[in-house]
Design a protein around this motif. Sequence first.
Motif, short mmCIF file in Angstrom:
data_model
loop_
_atom_site.label_atom_id
_atom_site.label_comp_id
_atom_site.label_asym_id
_atom_site.label_seq_id
_atom_site.Cartn_x
_atom_site.Cartn_y
_atom_site.Cartn_z
N LEU A 137 51.53 34.83 18.07
CA LEU A 137 50.96 35.64 19.14
C LEU A 137 49.65 36.27 18.67
CD1 LEU A 137 54.30 37.42 20.13
CD2 LEU A 137 53.36 35.30 21.09
N ASP A 138 48.99 36.96 19.55
CA ASP A 138 47.74 37.61 19.18
C ASP A 138 47.96 38.77 18.21
OD1 ASP A 138 46.30 35.85 20.70
OD2 ASP A 138 46.25 37.17 22.47
N ASP A 139 49.17 39.31 18.20
CA ASP A 139 49.44 40.43 17.30
C ASP A 139 50.83 40.32 16.66
OD1 ASP A 139 50.98 40.87 19.50
OD2 ASP A 139 50.40 42.96 19.80
N GLY A 140 51.36 39.09 16.56
CA GLY A 140 52.69 38.96 15.98
C GLY A 140 53.22 37.55 15.98
N ILE A 141 54.51 37.44 15.76
CA ILE A 141 55.20 36.14 15.70
C ILE A 141 56.48 36.23 16.51
CG2 ILE A 141 56.30 34.45 14.18
CD1 ILE A 141 54.56 35.46 11.90
N LEU A 142 56.75 35.20 17.29
CA LEU A 142 57.98 35.09 18.06
C LEU A 142 58.75 33.87 17.57
CD1 LEU A 142 59.81 35.87 20.50
CD2 LEU A 142 58.37 34.36 21.91
N VAL A 143 60.01 34.09 17.21
CA VAL A 143 60.87 33.00 16.74
C VAL A 143 62.09 32.93 17.65
CG1 VAL A 143 62.23 32.12 14.83
CG2 VAL A 143 60.11 33.33 14.36
N GLU A 144 62.36 31.73 18.16
CA GLU A 144 63.53 31.51 19.02
C GLU A 144 64.36 30.37 18.45
OE1 GLU A 144 62.27 31.84 23.44
OE2 GLU A 144 60.44 31.35 22.32
N GLY A 145 65.67 30.53 18.46
CA GLY A 145 66.53 29.48 17.92
C GLY A 145 67.91 29.54 18.52
N SER A 146 68.74 28.58 18.13
CA SER A 146 70.13 28.54 18.59
C SER A 146 70.98 27.90 17.51
CB SER A 146 70.24 27.77 19.91
OG SER A 146 69.60 26.51 19.82
N LEU A 147 72.19 28.40 17.36
CA LEU A 147 73.09 27.96 16.30
C LEU A 147 74.11 26.98 16.85
CD1 LEU A 147 73.67 31.33 14.39
CD2 LEU A 147 71.98 29.53 13.95
N PRO A 148 74.58 26.04 16.01
CA PRO A 148 75.53 25.03 16.48
C PRO A 148 76.88 25.65 16.86
CG PRO A 148 75.25 24.89 14.10
CD PRO A 148 74.20 25.84 14.60
N ASP A 149 77.48 25.08 17.90
CA ASP A 149 78.79 25.58 18.34
C ASP A 149 79.95 24.92 17.60
OD1 ASP A 149 78.85 23.03 19.43
OD2 ASP A 149 79.04 23.70 21.52
N GLY A 150 79.65 23.94 16.74
CA GLY A 150 80.69 23.25 16.01
C GLY A 150 81.38 22.16 16.79
N LYS A 151 80.88 21.91 18.00
CA LYS A 151 81.48 20.89 18.87
C LYS A 151 80.43 19.87 19.30
CE LYS A 151 84.45 24.59 20.64
NZ LYS A 151 84.76 25.49 21.79
N GLY A 152 79.31 19.86 18.61
CA GLY A 152 78.25 18.93 18.94
C GLY A 152 77.14 19.50 19.78
N GLY A 153 77.24 20.78 20.14
CA GLY A 153 76.21 21.39 20.96
C GLY A 153 75.70 22.68 20.35
N LYS A 154 75.13 23.53 21.19
CA LYS A 154 74.58 24.81 20.75
C LYS A 154 75.35 25.94 21.42
CE LYS A 154 71.01 23.23 18.33
NZ LYS A 154 70.77 23.55 16.89
N ASN A 155 75.37 27.09 20.76
CA ASN A 155 76.05 28.24 21.34
C ASN A 155 75.16 29.48 21.27
OD1 ASN A 155 77.94 30.02 22.40
ND2 ASN A 155 79.03 30.27 20.48
N LEU A 156 75.19 30.18 20.19
CA LEU A 156 74.51 31.46 20.08
C LEU A 156 72.98 31.28 20.04
CD1 LEU A 156 75.77 34.42 19.58
CD2 LEU A 156 74.75 34.18 17.33
N LYS A 157 72.28 32.00 20.90
CA LYS A 157 70.83 32.03 20.86
C LYS A 157 70.36 33.26 20.10
CE LYS A 157 70.25 29.71 25.35
NZ LYS A 157 69.69 29.84 26.72
N PHE A 158 69.33 33.09 19.28
CA PHE A 158 68.79 34.23 18.56
C PHE A 158 67.27 34.27 18.74
CE2 PHE A 158 68.84 30.74 15.49
CZ PHE A 158 67.61 30.83 14.86
N VAL A 159 66.74 35.48 18.70
CA VAL A 159 65.30 35.68 18.85
C VAL A 159 64.87 36.78 17.89
CG1 VAL A 159 63.41 36.32 20.40
CG2 VAL A 159 65.35 35.02 21.29
N GLY A 160 63.75 36.53 17.21
CA GLY A 160 63.12 37.54 16.39
C GLY A 160 61.68 37.73 16.83
N LEU A 161 61.24 38.97 16.89
CA LEU A 161 59.89 39.25 17.35
C LEU A 161 59.24 40.25 16.39
CD1 LEU A 161 57.62 38.98 19.44
CD2 LEU A 161 58.74 40.77 20.79
#
Length: 779
Positions: free
Chosen positions: A213-237
Amino acid sequence: MGNRILTFFVVCICQTTLLFAQQSPLVLWYNKPANIWEETLPLGNGRIGIMPDGNPTKEKIVLNEISMWSGSPEDPNNYTAYKNVDAIQALLKAGKNDDAEKLVNETFVTKGKGSGFGNGANVPYGCYQLLGDLLLDYKLSSSPIEDYTRSLDLATATAQTSFRSGNTKIQRTYYTSFDKNVAVIELNQNSKARQTVGISFERKENIDRYTLLDDGILVEGSLPDGKGGKNLKFVGLLKVQGRNLAVNKKGKILEVSALGDLSIYLTATTSYYGSDPLTTVQATIAAIKPSNGTKMYRNHVDTYQKIFNRVGLNLFGNRANDRIPMNERIANFYKNPIQDPDLAVIYYQYGRYLNISSSAPKSINSLPPNLQGLWANQINTPWNGDYHLNINAQMNHWGVEVNNLSEYHTPFIELIKRIAKTGEQTAKAYYNAPGWVVYMMTNVWGYSAPGEQASWGASTASGWLCNHLWEHYLFTGDQGYLKEIYPILKGAAQFYDHTLVQDPKTGWWVTSPSVSPENAFRMPNGKVAAVVMGPTIDNQIVRELYQAVIQADSILAIKDSFAASLKGKLKEIPPPVVVSQSGRVMEWLEDYQEVEPKHRHVSHLYGLYPAAFISPQTTPAWAEAARKTLAIRGDEGTGWSRAWKILFWARLQDGDHALEILRQLLKPAFASETTYQGVGAGTYPNLFCAHPPFQIDGNFGGAAGIAEMLLQSHNGYIHLLPALPKAWSKGQVKGLKARGNYTVDMSWEDGKIVALKIKGGKGNVRIFENGVYKDYKVR
């Protein structure tokens, strides 16, 4: 007349001399940067955590968010298991424990995977893991680094790094705000010259979007659900503020510079809490204004100190020790703890600090500290960073009540309430029984099934968890809370009542199948087994639980027929202690040969601590059997095992032996801070407990043990200085809690109380000091 004179004398002393002053600063400090994670300093507000290494030029700060869990809800129960329980119990009654264990492993374990040995990251069980690493590349002059120090001040929950580079003095301040869910890094210098730093975020996997960003960093991700997909979403700003801020984007690096000081603000969250994490972090960062820095820090300190300052401890040590770096101070204490009693004070308050920093009881869906509290530096955290329920999660909370942090019990209590619900299915699946049960581990997804192997995964934990529900009531006296948790106590008791079987040799009704946590024995045929009927810890837990249900029913005037039925059943279950021919407390119903006499678990002394069945005052013969048990078990063990032994010896009122175990708990975990070769259990340079690896339970257990040396209240009276070491002959403590919602302040000299003030509760309270019972009028 005697009691009246005593009370007047004590009150007068309290008013004139019980003025507490913290003699030694509560600071961990070092004269060099951290080279490994176990040297970095932990900061946290119960939601987010940071661990800076203090490197002057290229700094790494490990980031955490307590809900960063892979996996997802699952039903791992084996719904045909109950069909095999009769056959398992028949084999145990016939003395064929090895065959019974084989059948348990085949038919009576979980259907899920990943619950043991840290294999949960990519299966539904899941794994607690780090958020990522914040990397700071400072553009300094070529001048050498001089006058370097870094520190953690427990009194303000603030870390600092300071040094000089040429004529420039640099100070970096770090804290995780208890007022806002923000980590703050202040980069200050005594020059108004332009300060430049390259900032980037690093995580090895599961990053969906990385935005400069113009004054920072945005990180978005998601962790595996253990069943072949995604579950928990996480964001750091992350957001940067500074005077005349200039930003240059270089790949994944945000290079920023400002005239004079720079401020970095970081927040993070996940979808675990039920709201959109991106919206949440954006709102949190948007609320930070350029002029708010000083006010934010002041609010952080004020909010934290309202909790931390409830308890103070002073052992009047030599202030010269304050000038010694913590890594050296730990080594000195291990050599001779008598020379530095103030390190015991710091270790005690560090435990309280970690409690406050690793859980946020006022937050929605707050989580209790896990095996590593809040702090992890890996994706595959050891043992999944989960909640082990055969001692570890419990030990995390042993000190919260006596250490005046009662509200920090509530996230664990809420977790117990949740797994009591899923535990109803487990009770049906494995026993076709009413009530609820949970076995030796759980996660944030409500796991309650047994583990994958009988030897460690077949011990039930529901009764032990009820000890925490009951203890919270005993300390607070909150009958509204007791009414709320009565059905959970009752449900756990209903499960045991339905599933106990009669031992053919003794006639007692006992659990079956079960294990004494993680321990094994040698059968008469020479084979080794772990599965038994009625291990001693189960017998003590069932009795304690039945008594709690009976007392709760009486207090609440429910007149529950089930509670009434338990009174007669107390006569049918084994006594809390059976003494062997060797004079020790038996670990199993039969006096089996021990495979590992110095095993880390000492589960058959549950009745000594945390329960109250064994006492030098009420059951001296059992107390002597406990002493003999501990003599054979030995003083060493894993980090948390040593912490438990501090509590055992405190309950046996042997303060010098308790101090000896504290010395061993503080054994440096590295033979050399050059090679960092581990030497086993003890303490890392940052005071983290070494299992090894790091487990936070030893820190919490050690702090609880120090409190137990000073104050006990489990026998129906307040015992002052029950296990005071000779080396602590003079001291002060304020703010410790006793059962009945009493707060105790006291001073002592030559090992005897010279000032005492007890607040709270109602009317007179019975105290016990130097072998004499007295009545104290609470004012």
